[in-house]
Design an enzyme around this catalytic site. Structure first.
Site, PDB file in Angstrom:
ATOM      1  N   HIS A 229     -35.578  40.893   1.620  1.00 18.51           N
ATOM      2  CA  HIS A 229     -35.040  41.725   2.643  1.00 18.51           C
ATOM      3  C   HIS A 229     -35.607  42.502   3.770  1.00 18.51           C
ATOM      4  CE1 HIS A 229     -34.707  45.133  -0.136  1.00 18.51           C
ATOM      5  NE2 HIS A 229     -33.607  44.234  -0.896  1.00 18.51           N
ATOM      6  N   GLY A 262     -25.653  43.403  10.311  1.00 16.28           N
ATOM      7  CA  GLY A 262     -25.331  44.252  11.411  1.00 16.28           C
ATOM      8  C   GLY A 262     -25.143  45.776  10.897  1.00 16.28           C
ATOM      9  N   ASP A 286     -27.543  39.419  -0.010  1.00 13.77           N
ATOM     10  CA  ASP A 286     -27.866  40.435  -1.097  1.00 13.77           C
ATOM     11  C   ASP A 286     -26.558  40.934  -1.655  1.00 13.77           C
ATOM     12  OD1 ASP A 286     -29.144  42.325  -2.458  1.00 13.77           O
ATOM     13  OD2 ASP A 286     -29.556  43.675  -1.035  1.00 13.77           O
TER      14      ASP A 286
END
EC number: 3.5.1.25
Length: 402
Positions: A229, A262, A286
């Site tokens: 990530h 976002g 995730d």
């Protein structure tokens, strides 16, 4: 799972990493795509040939011009529908269903940091599931080899340096089901552990780390091939302290996970990531147990989580605790809200993650390669609702999931 269907999809708008094709058709048999095209006469011949050779039920689905994509592949997800992939066989089945209806046809089951005995037991459960279900393609260990300073929503009491005996214990417990493991390379045994996991056929990922530029490069040279990530739980880009992101940008061997909700990464930076990394992006969720559920109180491992407005945070310190995202929503917002290329966004949910695991080509993990709508690839596909990115019909290896 049920046996694969013999089926065809016609009159679709195909979008995959190779581009857009209108009036597209495909024919599937024995779990794989055997023919594709856009000419009606070619379809008639292909379908007649397959129908003559198959005794299975045969179905032709008219897509009426709707979007057809490969099935989505999520290589980093922790759960859905109030269940985590740490919750045993029943929990895995429920959480998988929560993602399957949204077009995720293959999933790596991410396990949260826990005591080592618990993680070994959870690996045993994942190994059993993966033997029975083609939609579950292995485990991702997000921990316990993470930096305390970048722990995020992981239990600090369970974090540890990846000493050889711990690495060996996890490998032995996994029965070969570990696909990737996130490691902070700056830990005392970090580089050594990356090398050991890579040699064992596991794909190390760099993340939850305080690694600098040089240490990140050393991690990649030792075998790391994924960045966990991007932007989250790592040093940011600084003009005098480049950190892991520029190091990864320079090395095309590494695929880059991105959470497009976002919230974890705000929209301007999502656009920047696509501009920087292009087809090296693997969209992930995730996601945690609250995915597909109302706001409220949940847990991540043994830690209490509150979800408000769809955003999960630890009760103890307010740290982000995973997401409630699906890949269906990630793709939709990438195309509709951010105005990114539909081909690039679909590629990031299909080809990108497949390439990260080496399953975009013949491999020992999946029966057929994944990521494209082309002959020889698995019959993993999604028909989307007309003029939308909402999954309407979903197949995994020729089996209809939704």
């Amino acid at each position: 799972m049920a046996a694969p269907q013999t089926f065809a999809i016609t009159n679709a708008t195909k979008i995959d990493a190779r581009g857009i094709e209108h009036h597209f058709w495909l024919v599937s048999a024995d779990g794989k795509i055997v023919a594709t095209g856009s000419n009606d006469d070619d379809f008639d011949r292909a379908w007649a040939a397959v129908s003559a050779q198959s005794d299975a039920a045969q179905v032709v689905v008219d897509a009426h011009g709707a979007i057809l994509t490969p099935g989505y592949i999520d290589i980093h997800s922790h759960g859905a529908w109030e269940r985590s992939f740490d919750d045993g066989l029943e929990g895995i089945a429920i959480a998988r269903a929560g993602h399957a209806i949204h077009g995720t046809t293959r999933q790596v089951l991410s396990l949260i940091t826990n005591p080592l005995d618990v993680m070994c037991n959870n690996l045993n459960a994942v190994a059993k599931v993966c033997e029975e279900r083609p939609d579950c393609i292995g485990a991702h260990l997000e921990g316990p080899f993470l930096a305390l300073s970048r722990k995020g929503a992981h239990d600090p009491a369970c974090l540890r340096d990846p000493e050889p005996q711990y690495v060996d214990r996890l490998l032995e417990a996994s029965n070969g089901c570990i696909r990737q493991i996130t490691i902070a390379p700056e830990l005392p045994h970090g580089i050594e552990a990356i090398r050991r996991f890579s040699q064992a056929g596991v794909i190390p990922a760099i993340g939850h780390c305080d690694a600098d530029y040089e240490t990140t490069r050393r991690g990649v040279d030792a075998g790391a091939r994924i960045l966990t990530h991007v932007f989250n739980a790592m040093n940011g880009i600084h003009h005098r302290k480049p950190g892991p992101i520029p190091a990864i940008l320079e090395d095309p061997r590494v695929q880059v996970e991105l959470i497009n909700d976002g919230f974890h990464v705000q929209n301007p930076v999502v656009k920047l990531a696509f501009a920087l990394f292009g087809r090296r992006i693997a969209l992930i969720t995730d996601s945690m147990a609250a995915t597909g559920c109302p706001d409220g109180a949940y847990t991540l491992g043994k830690l209490d989580v509150t979800v408000e407005g769809g955003h999960a945070r630890l009760v103890s310190n307010g740290a982000i605790a995973g997401s409630t995202l699906t890949l269906e929503e990630s793709v939709r917002r990438g195309v509709e809200e951010l105005g990114l290329s539909a081909v690039d966004v679909v590629a990031a949910a299909t080809e990108g993650p497949a390439h990260a695991l080496g399953i975009d080509r013949p491999n020992a993990i999946t029966q057929y390669p994944l990521g494209f709508l082309a002959p020889g690839y698995a019959a993993d596909c999604i028909i989307h609702a007309e003029q939308s990115w909402k999954a309407q019909s979903v197949w995994c290896e020729g089996r209809q999931l939704a």
